[in-house]
Scaffold this motif. Structure first.
Motif, PDB file in Angstrom:
ATOM      1  N   THR A  20      36.759   4.278 -22.412  1.00  0.00           N
ATOM      2  CA  THR A  20      37.382   4.361 -23.714  1.00  0.00           C
ATOM      3  C   THR A  20      36.673   4.114 -24.901  1.00  0.00           C
ATOM      4  N   GLY A  23      36.035   7.733 -26.097  1.00  0.00           N
ATOM      5  CA  GLY A  23      36.776   8.066 -26.912  1.00  0.00           C
ATOM      6  C   GLY A  23      36.792   7.579 -28.463  1.00  0.00           C
ATOM      7  N   THR A  33      39.574  17.494 -33.609  1.00  0.00           N
ATOM      8  CA  THR A  33      39.845  17.234 -32.436  1.00  0.00           C
ATOM      9  C   THR A  33      39.731  18.500 -31.363  1.00  0.00           C
ATOM     10  N   LEU A  38      40.159  18.614 -24.494  1.00  0.00           N
ATOM     11  CA  LEU A  38      40.959  17.437 -24.101  1.00  0.00           C
ATOM     12  C   LEU A  38      42.087  17.587 -23.178  1.00  0.00           C
ATOM     13  N   ILE A 165      39.263   8.525 -22.128  1.00  0.00           N
ATOM     14  CA  ILE A 165      38.766   8.879 -23.292  1.00  0.00           C
ATOM     15  C   ILE A 165      39.865   9.074 -24.610  1.00  0.00           C
ATOM     16  N   PRO A 166      41.092   9.767 -24.215  1.00  0.00           N
ATOM     17  CA  PRO A 166      42.187   9.971 -25.286  1.00  0.00           C
ATOM     18  C   PRO A 166      42.494   8.542 -25.686  1.00  0.00           C
ATOM     19  N   ILE A 169      40.650   7.006 -28.196  1.00  0.00           N
ATOM     20  CA  ILE A 169      40.980   7.345 -29.606  1.00  0.00           C
ATOM     21  C   ILE A 169      42.089   6.743 -30.015  1.00  0.00           C
ATOM     22  N   SER A 189      38.008  -0.700 -29.258  1.00  0.00           N
ATOM     23  CA  SER A 189      38.332   0.441 -28.310  1.00  0.00           C
ATOM     24  C   SER A 189      37.759   0.097 -27.090  1.00  0.00           C
TER      25      SER A 189
END
Length: 267
Positions: A20, A23, A33, A38, A165-166, A169, A189
């Motif tokens: 995380t 991200g 982005t 992604l 990863i997303p 974000i 995060s």
């Protein structure tokens, strides 16, 4: 002292959870982005998880349980545990309010918007907590798979890391929007991924004293159910929301092919 046999599974789970932070770094440092990247990555992760769940993990669970309980009973228990894993992650999804659902797609461009409302900090923290709740069974899945087969556990850890990863974000954007602090957005995060190693620790403390071939078979079947649900309910829909449907399917096929070749190499 921690058993040597669970150090690698624990480290793989920690790696998957702390992705995380990748991200959040993307959200903090990137200018825009990369939707194609992604979308492909999420599809790749889904392909790995779906293929390995049905071809390897479910089959291993069924072999183990039929060997211990007989053909019919073993098959029935395998199927029941598979859907029990789906039910577990499905109930977690239902219990998390949709407004704080961590799988809402967010873009790096949102970081260019000046912070406006500190009350949004609550939303960011709730998103982090929601991700932590969702990541808990993922940590158990990675840990259990890695105990049985470290190479298989590595593949699952990488797939879940890509999936996280997303989510990093998704936590970083609202926290930055609320506070204007990129540092705080990064750390919250990153910390949201710690639920996965916590899940691994609890699995070790609660399940390991009772570990047997039958329990491992049940856990493996449940892990397969968890990963199939995550792939169909979270990864592929999120990939499509980035607007690159065909690229996500290409990624899924690539993930399946990579996993197929890897499993051939293991035999």
């Amino acid at each position: 002292m921690m058993d040597q046999n669970i150090i690698i599974p624990f480290l793989l789970t920690l790696f998957a959870g702390l992705a995380t932070g990748i991200g959040s770094l993307i959200a903090i440092l990137a200018r825009n982005t990369s939707k194609k990247f992604l979308s492909f990555s999420l599809g790749l992760s889904a392909g790995v998880m779906i293929y390995v769940s049905f071809v390897e993990i479910f089959a291993q669970a069924q072999d183990s349980l039929t060997g211990e309980m007989g053909d019919t009973a073993g098959r029935v228990i395998t199927v029941c545990c598979f859907f029990a894993g789906m039910l577990l992650i499905g109930l977690i999804d239902r219990l998390v309010p949709s407004v704080e659902n961590p799988h809402e797609v967010r873009s790096v461009e949102s970081m260019d918007t000046p912070p406006q409302d500190h009350r949004l900090m609550k939303m960011g923290i709730l998103t982090a907590l929601a991700i932590g709740i969702h990541n808990f069974p993922e940590g158990i899945a990675t840990f259990v798979a890695a105990i049985e087969n470290p190479t298989l556990g590595l593949a699952i850890a990488v797939a879940i890391a890509i999936h996280n990863i997303p989510e990093g974000i998704a936590v970083a954007v609202p926290i930055y929007y609320a506070t204007g602090s990129r540092k705080r957005a990064f750390w919250l995060s990153l910390l949201s991924g710690l639920a996965e190693p916590v899940g691994a620790i609890l699995a070790y403390l609660i399940l390991m004293p009772f570990l047997s071939a039958t329990l491992m078979g049940c856990l493996f079947a449940g892990v397969a159910g968890i990963m199939v649900f995550i792939s169909l309910d979270e990864l592929l829909p999120a990939a499509r929301e980035y607007g690159e449907h065909h690229i996500s399917i290409y990624g899924m096929i690539a993930g399946m092919a990579i996993m197929a070749v890897s499993l051939i190499g293991l035999t």
